[in-house]
Every structure is written in C-alpha cells, then in structure tokens.
Design a protein around this motif. Structure first.
Motif, mmCIF file in Angstrom:
data_model
loop_
_atom_site.group_PDB
_atom_site.id
_atom_site.type_symbol
_atom_site.label_atom_id
_atom_site.label_comp_id
_atom_site.label_asym_id
_atom_site.label_seq_id
_atom_site.Cartn_x
_atom_site.Cartn_y
_atom_site.Cartn_z
ATOM 1 N N THR A 89 0.852 -1.405 0.044
ATOM 2 C CA THR A 89 0.017 0.087 0.098
ATOM 3 C C THR A 89 0.790 1.275 0.037
ATOM 4 O OG1 THR A 89 -1.912 -1.146 1.070
ATOM 5 C CG2 THR A 89 -1.628 1.285 1.289
ATOM 6 N N PHE A 90 1.937 1.373 0.819
ATOM 7 C CA PHE A 90 2.718 2.387 0.795
ATOM 8 C C PHE A 90 3.597 2.571 -0.606
ATOM 9 C CE2 PHE A 90 2.700 0.928 5.671
ATOM 10 C CZ PHE A 90 2.006 2.154 5.799
ATOM 11 N N PHE A 91 4.035 1.538 -1.007
ATOM 12 C CA PHE A 91 4.784 1.649 -2.062
ATOM 13 C C PHE A 91 3.874 2.091 -3.383
ATOM 14 C CE2 PHE A 91 7.494 -2.073 -0.314
ATOM 15 C CZ PHE A 91 8.234 -1.088 0.484
ATOM 16 N N ALA A 123 11.580 1.534 8.622
ATOM 17 C CA ALA A 123 11.616 1.824 7.263
ATOM 18 C C ALA A 123 12.050 0.858 6.243
ATOM 19 C CB ALA A 123 12.325 3.184 7.025
ATOM 20 N N THR A 124 11.575 1.005 5.031
ATOM 21 C CA THR A 124 12.192 0.145 4.058
ATOM 22 C C THR A 124 11.869 0.575 2.391
ATOM 23 O OG1 THR A 124 12.340 -2.373 3.501
ATOM 24 C CG2 THR A 124 10.076 -1.462 3.515
ATOM 25 N N LEU A 125 12.583 -0.146 1.564
ATOM 26 C CA LEU A 125 12.214 0.315 0.046
ATOM 27 C C LEU A 125 11.701 -0.783 -0.417
ATOM 28 C CD1 LEU A 125 16.067 1.618 -0.609
ATOM 29 C CD2 LEU A 125 13.986 3.144 -0.147
ATOM 30 N N ASP A 126 11.110 -0.284 -1.517
ATOM 31 C CA ASP A 126 10.410 -1.202 -2.605
ATOM 32 C C ASP A 126 11.256 -2.176 -3.203
ATOM 33 O OD1 ASP A 126 8.317 -2.413 -4.121
ATOM 34 O OD2 ASP A 126 7.827 -0.548 -5.118
ATOM 35 N N LYS A 127 11.080 -3.371 -3.181
ATOM 36 C CA LYS A 127 11.795 -4.421 -3.686
ATOM 37 C C LYS A 127 11.642 -4.268 -5.416
ATOM 38 C CE LYS A 127 12.588 -9.423 -4.415
ATOM 39 N NZ LYS A 127 12.387 -10.868 -3.744
ATOM 40 N N GLY A 128 10.255 -3.826 -5.680
ATOM 41 C CA GLY A 128 9.909 -3.611 -7.153
ATOM 42 C C GLY A 128 10.600 -2.556 -7.973
ATOM 43 N N ASN A 129 10.713 -1.346 -6.845
ATOM 44 C CA ASN A 129 11.314 -0.362 -7.402
ATOM 45 C C ASN A 129 11.834 0.516 -6.125
ATOM 46 O OD1 ASN A 129 12.055 2.391 -8.410
ATOM 47 N ND2 ASN A 129 10.205 3.020 -8.853
ATOM 48 N N PRO A 130 13.481 0.214 -5.986
ATOM 49 C CA PRO A 130 14.087 0.682 -4.807
ATOM 50 C C PRO A 130 14.185 2.101 -4.606
ATOM 51 C CG PRO A 130 15.417 -0.358 -6.345
ATOM 52 C CD PRO A 130 14.292 -0.576 -6.761
ATOM 53 N N ASN A 131 13.619 2.951 -5.760
ATOM 54 C CA ASN A 131 13.444 4.391 -5.549
ATOM 55 C C ASN A 131 12.189 4.885 -4.740
ATOM 56 O OD1 ASN A 131 16.114 5.164 -6.502
ATOM 57 N ND2 ASN A 131 15.218 4.924 -8.840
ATOM 58 N N ASN A 132 11.414 3.788 -4.533
ATOM 59 C CA ASN A 132 10.277 4.049 -3.377
ATOM 60 C C ASN A 132 10.417 3.524 -2.211
ATOM 61 O OD1 ASN A 132 8.914 5.507 -5.636
ATOM 62 N ND2 ASN A 132 7.975 3.546 -6.308
ATOM 63 N N GLY A 133 9.964 4.176 -1.084
ATOM 64 C CA GLY A 133 10.088 3.681 0.228
ATOM 65 C C GLY A 133 9.217 4.533 1.160
ATOM 66 N N PHE A 134 9.103 4.047 2.356
ATOM 67 C CA PHE A 134 8.291 4.754 3.418
ATOM 68 C C PHE A 134 9.277 4.613 4.821
ATOM 69 C CE2 PHE A 134 7.129 0.298 4.338
ATOM 70 C CZ PHE A 134 7.335 0.157 5.466
ATOM 71 N N ILE A 135 8.999 5.726 5.528
ATOM 72 C CA ILE A 135 9.374 5.811 7.024
ATOM 73 C C ILE A 135 8.288 5.772 7.924
ATOM 74 C CG2 ILE A 135 10.727 6.776 8.464
ATOM 75 C CD1 ILE A 135 12.357 7.948 5.985
ATOM 76 N N HIS A 136 8.283 5.164 9.116
ATOM 77 C CA HIS A 136 7.326 5.149 10.075
ATOM 78 C C HIS A 136 7.761 6.252 11.146
ATOM 79 C CE1 HIS A 136 5.055 3.032 13.508
ATOM 80 N NE2 HIS A 136 4.217 3.909 12.795
ATOM 81 N N THR A 137 6.918 7.321 11.362
ATOM 82 C CA THR A 137 7.231 8.320 12.113
ATOM 83 C C THR A 137 6.712 8.199 13.565
ATOM 84 O OG1 THR A 137 5.414 9.396 11.193
ATOM 85 C CG2 THR A 137 7.427 9.702 9.902
#
Length: 296
Positions: A89-91, A123-137
């Motif tokens: 969902t985040f990605f 936090a982590t990056l999208d395996k499918g597109n590592p230029n996308n990611g999220f950080i839990h704040t």
C-alpha cells in the motif's frame, strides 16, 4: 541524487518541515525536495489493526498477530493496537505520486507516515522499485529521548545508502547485519538496537566498499556529513554531551549563511526576517530598544 519527501495526513506539518530543515542544513550534492501539499490519505479498506500483546512484542520488527479484544485497563505506555497498512500500500502510493508529478525514474520518493506497517519496521524500500520507500514516524519516543524529527531524518539518509548498498532482488534480511555493529545497515530486528547505529552514524568497511562501487563519492560524503550532523544534534538533545563547550558562530558574509564550527559545521537555518534581525542585533551588542527598530 534527488529525494522527494511526501507525507500521510496523520503526520504534522511541523515535524515534516523540521525533517526537511535538518536534511538541508548541510550543503552538498544531494537534493531534498519537500512537498507540503503531498498529504496522502488511506482508504478504509487499506487500513487494518495489529495487536501487540506486550512491550516486548512491540519492540520487535516482526509481523504481530491481528487485532483481538483485550482488557484495555492493563495497557501500558505502548499501543494496544496500531492502525496498519501493508508495504504494498505504501509503495503503491509512492508510485502514484511519482506518476502524477512526473518524477524521474532515477529520483527517490519517500513517504513519511504515522500509520504502522505490517512487519513493524522503521523503514524500508520497495523491492520492485527501490527508488520508492516509506518511513514510520510514530513511537520513536520508546527508543530515543529526543525529538522524533532527528531519527526520521536519519532514516531518510539510511534508505538512500541502502538504495545503493543492497541488492534489490535479494531479501534485506540476508544483506543487513543481523547483529548490531553500529553500521547504518544494521537490521535491528530488536528495535532498541537502533540506538547504537544512530549514536555512531557510521558505515562499516564492507558496506562502504559496496557503496563506492554503486554510488557517486560526492553523494556518499554528503550523506555521511548529514548523518554526522544528526548524530551530534541527537546526542545533545539527549544530554549525552553536557560537558562540551558551546560552539563559536561563523557567518559567511558572502552567502549570508550562519555555521557552528564546533558542531560539525552545521548551518543554522533561519527565515529571511529572522536572519535579518540576527544580523542587525549582532552589529549592536549593547542592544537596541524595540521602539527604535524602525530607525535601524
């Protein structure tokens, strides 16, 4: 390298702006863009509840059980359940923002969100597109006694370094350090281990070798300078260095920028009016009457 920061609706604009200010306080080759209008909302069907039986469960980066009814009177300082979304969902929201704003493929889009994630990761990056990611704040106060914008900003730089030091086609759990050694690539399955790597703001020799092969050296050096500035600020915020004297102030008159040489040459970011007033009062150390300001 360019990083676009976006936020979900739950994260305050104040924290979002503070993260941006921290990341741009050190000049260099990495460009940080902050879109205050990028308020990402979640549909009801995208959110579910995760239950944490106790504090020990909450401090592990694993998939907790689904929500169940409990006696809320027995709760402590940690959440009994957390509003959670899947990684996909985040990605997907990052990718939607990328397409809607014509973000180039080689630039990063990172979403800062208060919403928890399925595996309870920082936090982590999208395996499918590592230029996308999220950080839990959220919930940083359980691990660090400093304003949460510091570790959030650190995670932005950590994801950038992970983008180039990790192979996107392999699980992160097979590439990161299972045992915390004070490297930015520590896995921190025990979430409290995050304290060590944030106090060191370091990259181990093996990870640095990978970075040098895949990431431009000016970007590496800029990322490390930003991380070190965050380390210094977090240490002071947590009163780890009360014995250290205050820094001198250096003003670059050519560019009208203010630096603290004693604190890794951190730039003090001020708005134009604030900076004008600072320069004004610095010229008159004996002080000025507020009623006379118009004369100066």
């Amino acid at each position: 390298m360019t990083i676009h920061l976006i936020k979900s609706a739950e994260l305050s604009a104040e924290v979002f702006t503070a993260v941006y200010d921290l990341l741009t306080a050190v000049d260099g080759t990495i460009t940080i863009k902050c879109d205050p209008a990028s308020v990402i909302n979640f549909d009801q069907e995208e959110i579910f509840k995760r239950f944490y039986e106790d504090e020990e469960a909450f401090t592990k980066m694993t998939e907790p059980p689904l929500y169940k009814m409990i006696n809320l009177e027995s709760r402590r300082s940690f959440p009994s359940y957390v509003r959670t979304a899947s990684w996909s969902t985040f990605f997907s929201k990052c990718e939607t923002y990328r397409e809607s704003n014509s973000i180039p493929e080689n630039e990063m889009v990172l979403m800062l969100t208060e919403v928890g994630n399925k595996y309870n990761w920082f936090a982590t990056l999208d395996k499918g597109n590592p230029n996308n990611g999220f950080i839990h704040t959220a919930d940083w106060d359980m691990f660090l006694s400093c304003p949460k914008q510091f570790p959030i900003a650190y995670e932005v730089m950590a994801l950038l370094l992970h983008r180039f030091s990790f192979d996107a086609q392999k699980p992160i759990t097979e590439q990161a350090h299972a045992r915390a050694i004070g490297c930015v690539s520590d896995l921190c399955m025990e979430k409290k281990d995050i304290i060590l790597k944030m106090r060191t703001a370091d990259v181990c020799g093996d990870c640095m070798t990978k970075l040098k092969q895949r990431m431009p050296m000016p970007d590496i050096m800029h990322a490390l300078k930003i991380m070190d500035s965050l380390r210094v600020k977090m240490l002071y915020a947590q009163n780890f260095k009360q014995h250290v004297e205050l820094s001198d102030v250096f003003v670059d008159r050519r560019n009208n920028k203010i630096y603290l040489p004693g604190f890794s040459n951190i730039e003090i970011k001020l708005r134009p009016l604030e900076k004008a007033l600072y320069f004004l009062f610095s010229r008159y150390p004996e002080g000025l009457y507020l009623s006379d300001l118009k004369n100066y």
